[in-house]
Design a protein around this motif. Structure first.
Motif, mmCIF file in Angstrom:
data_model
loop_
_atom_site.group_PDB
_atom_site.id
_atom_site.type_symbol
_atom_site.label_atom_id
_atom_site.label_comp_id
_atom_site.label_asym_id
_atom_site.label_seq_id
_atom_site.Cartn_x
_atom_site.Cartn_y
_atom_site.Cartn_z
ATOM 1 N N ASP A 222 0.834 -1.220 0.000
ATOM 2 C CA ASP A 222 0.000 0.000 0.000
ATOM 3 C C ASP A 222 0.866 1.267 0.000
ATOM 4 O OD1 ASP A 222 0.912 -0.457 2.563
ATOM 5 O OD2 ASP A 222 -0.965 0.056 3.561
ATOM 6 N N GLN A 223 2.174 1.133 0.277
ATOM 7 C CA GLN A 223 3.091 2.294 0.256
ATOM 8 C C GLN A 223 3.804 2.445 -1.093
ATOM 9 O OE1 GLN A 223 3.262 4.356 3.022
ATOM 10 N NE2 GLN A 223 1.546 3.003 3.540
ATOM 11 N N LEU A 224 3.631 1.469 -1.976
ATOM 12 C CA LEU A 224 4.303 1.508 -3.290
ATOM 13 C C LEU A 224 3.645 2.603 -4.138
ATOM 14 C CD1 LEU A 224 6.284 -0.016 -5.298
ATOM 15 C CD2 LEU A 224 4.346 -1.482 -5.860
ATOM 16 N N ALA A 225 4.475 3.512 -4.663
ATOM 17 C CA ALA A 225 3.924 4.682 -5.356
ATOM 18 C C ALA A 225 3.438 4.379 -6.768
ATOM 19 C CB ALA A 225 4.986 5.780 -5.399
ATOM 20 N N ARG A 226 3.700 3.189 -7.268
ATOM 21 C CA ARG A 226 3.304 2.864 -8.648
ATOM 22 C C ARG A 226 2.521 1.551 -8.649
ATOM 23 N NH1 ARG A 226 6.307 6.302 -12.434
ATOM 24 N NH2 ARG A 226 8.047 7.220 -11.294
ATOM 25 N N THR A 227 1.694 1.371 -9.682
ATOM 26 C CA THR A 227 0.983 0.095 -9.793
ATOM 27 C C THR A 227 1.886 -0.924 -10.490
ATOM 28 O OG1 THR A 227 0.040 0.566 -11.959
ATOM 29 C CG2 THR A 227 -1.234 1.304 -10.023
ATOM 30 N N PHE A 228 1.578 -2.193 -10.283
ATOM 31 C CA PHE A 228 2.341 -3.236 -10.971
ATOM 32 C C PHE A 228 2.197 -3.055 -12.486
ATOM 33 C CE2 PHE A 228 1.042 -6.144 -7.198
ATOM 34 C CZ PHE A 228 2.026 -5.591 -6.397
ATOM 35 N N GLU A 229 0.989 -2.758 -12.923
ATOM 36 C CA GLU A 229 0.710 -2.646 -14.368
ATOM 37 C C GLU A 229 1.527 -1.524 -14.996
ATOM 38 O OE1 GLU A 229 -1.551 -3.079 -11.982
ATOM 39 O OE2 GLU A 229 -2.102 -5.121 -12.543
ATOM 40 N N GLU A 230 1.667 -0.416 -14.243
ATOM 41 C CA GLU A 230 2.445 0.727 -14.733
ATOM 42 C C GLU A 230 3.908 0.305 -14.928
ATOM 43 O OE1 GLU A 230 2.002 3.616 -11.645
ATOM 44 O OE2 GLU A 230 3.309 5.068 -12.615
ATOM 45 N N LEU A 231 4.473 -0.375 -13.921
ATOM 46 C CA LEU A 231 5.881 -0.792 -14.008
ATOM 47 C C LEU A 231 6.074 -1.784 -15.156
ATOM 48 C CD1 LEU A 231 6.663 -1.225 -10.195
ATOM 49 C CD2 LEU A 231 7.426 0.638 -11.682
ATOM 50 N N ILE A 232 5.164 -2.733 -15.280
ATOM 51 C CA ILE A 232 5.279 -3.738 -16.350
ATOM 52 C C ILE A 232 5.156 -3.050 -17.714
ATOM 53 C CG2 ILE A 232 4.181 -5.786 -17.385
ATOM 54 C CD1 ILE A 232 3.245 -6.487 -14.469
ATOM 55 N N GLY A 233 4.236 -2.086 -17.805
ATOM 56 C CA GLY A 233 4.029 -1.367 -19.064
ATOM 57 C C GLY A 233 5.292 -0.644 -19.510
ATOM 58 N N TRP A 234 5.970 0.017 -18.558
ATOM 59 C CA TRP A 234 7.210 0.718 -18.924
ATOM 60 C C TRP A 234 8.310 -0.275 -19.291
ATOM 61 C CZ3 TRP A 234 7.997 5.711 -20.059
ATOM 62 C CH2 TRP A 234 7.021 6.634 -19.648
ATOM 63 N N LEU A 235 8.388 -1.382 -18.559
ATOM 64 C CA LEU A 235 9.430 -2.375 -18.846
ATOM 65 C C LEU A 235 9.241 -2.975 -20.242
ATOM 66 C CD1 LEU A 235 11.850 -4.037 -17.789
ATOM 67 C CD2 LEU A 235 10.201 -5.675 -16.847
ATOM 68 N N ALA A 236 7.977 -3.104 -20.647
ATOM 69 C CA ALA A 236 7.679 -3.766 -21.930
ATOM 70 C C ALA A 236 7.869 -2.849 -23.131
ATOM 71 C CB ALA A 236 6.236 -4.284 -21.905
ATOM 72 N N ARG A 237 8.041 -1.525 -22.889
ATOM 73 C CA ARG A 237 8.176 -0.603 -24.025
ATOM 74 C C ARG A 237 9.409 -0.942 -24.853
ATOM 75 N NH1 ARG A 237 6.348 5.575 -22.948
ATOM 76 N NH2 ARG A 237 4.409 5.075 -21.893
ATOM 77 N N ASP A 238 9.205 -1.250 -26.106
ATOM 78 C CA ASP A 238 10.315 -1.551 -27.022
ATOM 79 C C ASP A 238 11.273 -2.583 -26.454
ATOM 80 O OD1 ASP A 238 10.388 0.310 -29.569
ATOM 81 O OD2 ASP A 238 9.492 1.408 -27.910
#
Ligand code: DO4
Ligand code: MG
Length: 284
Positions: A222-238
């Motif tokens: 609950d203290q993590l400032a980002r969602t899992f989906e957001e992090l995965i989305g950035w990692l998957a870019r290109d």
């Protein structure tokens, strides 16, 4: 369901389902020959249940567990909790604004943490660099993705970090983070379907020295400032990951600045829904 990799006393590597204090070996076959193959299935839990056919169970305590990884790269997110942001800003005056900005920017900090040969599993040693003097473990919930970048499971990660090297110059980050035995993973993967709700996942760190707890701390997703989906989305870019990928989600627990790990310390990281990852620390 929890899936572990293990080694038999004849040196064979297997995959098993953890059931309480027992391990049920899976009968791997040509289609599902590895942990990666199971994670790649449309319904990994169903496939694992079907492979548990023999009903055989081994006491977990008598089995050598391996890190729950095959050929995946391990990546990490940084400065995803305010505690990490303030600790980095204290550590490096010169780079303070970088950490402040990345915490609030849409684009997260993502870096390549380890290849499989740099990863230690449960009970295996994690290393302090020979040339570092200020070192900490970083307890991080770790996301497990298949090749389609679907979040299929979770494990515990330890993003070992040399704070003096990182604090000296942010361009030294890869050296502060990536070296032999720099990453802990395990003790197994809990499939996404078996995890508690995200805002109920607690993370605890305990560091023992000569049998005494010398540091402990807690945080939660609950203290993590980002969602899992957001992090995965950035990692998957290109970026493509032909065998899947693991992503450590950042630390929310950083010991005070006067603390450093010593060789011989024992680091325990406990995450709800998964279990405890324990590793001894070595140097040299
Ligand atoms: O920018 C430095 C690394 C940050 C990190 O590893 C973390 O916040 O967990
Ligand atoms: Mg980290």
């Amino acid at each position: 369901m929890k899936l572990a990799k293990y080694e038999t006393n004849t040196g064979e590597v297997g995959v098993g389902a953890v059931v309480g204090e027992q391990l049920a070996p899976l009968a791997l076959n040509d289609e599902y020959a590895s942990l990666t193959d199971i994670l790649e299935a449309e319904a990994p839990g169903q496939i694992a249940s079907e492979l548990m056919s023999s009903g055989q169970q081994l006491p977990l305590a008598g089995v050598k567990l391996l890190p729950p990884i095959d050929a995946q790269e391990v990546w990490a997110a940084g400065v995803t909790y305010t505690r990490s942001k303030t600790a980095r800003m204290e550590e490096s005056e010169a780079a303070a604004s970088c950490y402040d900005r990345v915490y609030a920017s849409p684009r997260p900090e993502l870096f390549m943490k380890a290849t499989p040969h740099r990863v230690s599993g449960p009970g295996q040693a994690l290393r302090i660099r020979e040339d570092a003097e200020w070192n900490v473990p970083e307890p991080e919930l770790t996301l497990v993705m298949n090749t389609r970048m679907q979040l299929v499971g979770f494990t515990i990660g330890n993003d070992m970090s040399s704070r003096d090297i990182e604090g000296d110059n942010p361009l030294y980050l890869p050296q502060a983070k990536v070296y032999n035995q720099c990453a802990g993973l395990g003790p197994w993967i809990t499939l996404a379907t078996a995890m508690p709700p995200r805002n109920e996942i607690g993370i605890a760190l305990a560091i023992r020295r000569d049998g005494q707890v010398v540091f402990d701390g807690q945080t939660g997703i609950d203290q993590l400032a980002r969602t899992f989906e957001e992090l995965i989305g950035w990692l998957a870019r290109d970026n493509s990951f032909p065998t899947g990928v693991m992503l450590m989600t950042g630390t929310g627990i950083v010991p005070d600045s006067d603390f450093t790990l010593h060789p011989g310390d024992l680091v325990d990281i406990t995450i709800d829904g998964i279990g405890t990852l324990s590793n001894p620390i070595v140097q040299g």
